[in-house]
Design a protein around this motif. Structure first.
Motif, mmCIF file in Angstrom:
data_model
loop_
_atom_site.group_PDB
_atom_site.id
_atom_site.type_symbol
_atom_site.label_atom_id
_atom_site.label_comp_id
_atom_site.label_asym_id
_atom_site.label_seq_id
_atom_site.Cartn_x
_atom_site.Cartn_y
_atom_site.Cartn_z
ATOM 1 N N GLU A 76 0.836 -1.198 0.000
ATOM 2 C CA GLU A 76 0.000 0.000 0.000
ATOM 3 C C GLU A 76 0.867 1.242 0.000
ATOM 4 O O GLU A 76 1.928 1.276 0.628
ATOM 5 N N ARG A 77 0.373 2.276 -0.682
ATOM 6 C CA ARG A 77 1.140 3.518 -0.794
ATOM 7 C C ARG A 77 1.495 4.096 0.578
ATOM 8 O O ARG A 77 2.593 4.597 0.772
ATOM 9 N N ARG A 78 0.583 4.014 1.525
ATOM 10 C CA ARG A 78 0.826 4.640 2.830
ATOM 11 C C ARG A 78 2.025 4.035 3.550
ATOM 12 O O ARG A 78 2.599 4.649 4.442
ATOM 13 N N GLN A 79 2.405 2.824 3.182
ATOM 14 C CA GLN A 79 3.544 2.169 3.824
ATOM 15 C C GLN A 79 4.879 2.793 3.404
ATOM 16 O O GLN A 79 5.867 2.677 4.130
ATOM 17 N N ILE A 80 4.896 3.449 2.258
ATOM 18 C CA ILE A 80 6.156 3.983 1.727
ATOM 19 C C ILE A 80 6.756 5.002 2.687
ATOM 20 O O ILE A 80 7.942 4.954 3.006
ATOM 21 N N ARG A 81 5.954 5.941 3.167
ATOM 22 C CA ARG A 81 6.459 6.991 4.055
ATOM 23 C C ARG A 81 7.029 6.393 5.335
ATOM 24 O O ARG A 81 8.110 6.780 5.783
ATOM 25 N N ALA A 82 6.315 5.434 5.922
ATOM 26 C CA ALA A 82 6.794 4.818 7.161
ATOM 27 C C ALA A 82 8.123 4.096 6.931
ATOM 28 O O ALA A 82 9.024 4.151 7.770
ATOM 29 N N GLU A 83 8.242 3.415 5.806
ATOM 30 C CA GLU A 83 9.485 2.694 5.507
ATOM 31 C C GLU A 83 10.633 3.665 5.250
ATOM 32 O O GLU A 83 11.760 3.418 5.680
ATOM 33 N N ALA A 84 10.365 4.766 4.545
ATOM 34 C CA ALA A 84 11.418 5.760 4.303
ATOM 35 C C ALA A 84 11.897 6.342 5.628
ATOM 36 O O ALA A 84 13.105 6.511 5.842
ATOM 37 N N ALA A 85 10.971 6.626 6.539
ATOM 38 C CA ALA A 85 11.344 7.167 7.849
ATOM 39 C C ALA A 85 12.135 6.141 8.658
ATOM 40 O O ALA A 85 13.128 6.477 9.310
ATOM 41 N N ARG A 86 11.709 4.860 8.594
ATOM 42 C CA ARG A 86 12.443 3.809 9.311
ATOM 43 C C ARG A 86 13.867 3.687 8.770
ATOM 44 O O ARG A 86 14.832 3.610 9.526
ATOM 45 N N MET A 87 13.989 3.686 7.441
ATOM 46 C CA MET A 87 15.319 3.603 6.831
ATOM 47 C C MET A 87 16.207 4.740 7.301
ATOM 48 O O MET A 87 17.367 4.541 7.645
#
Length: 104
Positions: A76-87
Motif C-alpha cells: 500500500e502507498r501509505r507504507q512507503i512513508r513509514a518505511e522511508a522514515a524507518r530507513m
C-alpha cells in the motif's frame, strides 16, 4: 502488473519527486548507513518497487547504484512513508548520528 511492482508509475514519480526535493539529505544518509556507501557525498532516489528503494549515490565523484531493501514487501502507498522514515532512522543509528527531530 507484476507482484514485484504494485505501485503505478505516477505514484513512484511522486515519491521520487518528494524524496529528491524535500529529503535529498536523507537519501544520502540512507545510502551511507544502509546502502554500503559510507563515503557518499550525495544521493538521489532513482526508483522503487515493492521490495526496495533505489538510489544513485555520488561516491568519490562517481555515480553508484544503491538498492536498500524495505523491512518487508510493501502493498500500500501509505507504507512507503513509514518505511522511508524507518530507513532514515536506522541509517542514522548505524552512522552514530542523531536523526532530525521531525523524522517520524
Amino acid at each position: 502488473m507484476s507482484g514485484h511492482a504494485p505501485f503505478p508509475p505516477e505514484v513512484i514519480a511522486a515519491v521520487l519527486r518528494h524524496m529528491n526535493t524535500d529529503h535529498a539529505d536523507d537519501c544520502r544518509v540512507i545510502c551511507q548507513g544502509l546502502g554500503g556507501q559510507p563515503t557518499a557525498t550525495a544521493a538521489i532516489m532513482s526508483g522503487m518497487d515493492a521490495d526496495a528503494m533505489e538510489f544513485v549515490a555520488t561516491v568519490h565523484g562517481d555515480p553508484v547504484a544503491v538498492r536498500v531493501p524495505f523491512s518487508s514487501r510493501l502493498t500500500e502507498r501509505r507504507q512507503i512513508r513509514a518505511e522511508a522514515a524507518r530507513m532514515y532512522r536506522e541509517a542514522c543509528a548505524a552512522l552514530g548520528q542523531p536523526p532530525r527531530p521531525d523524522a517520524s
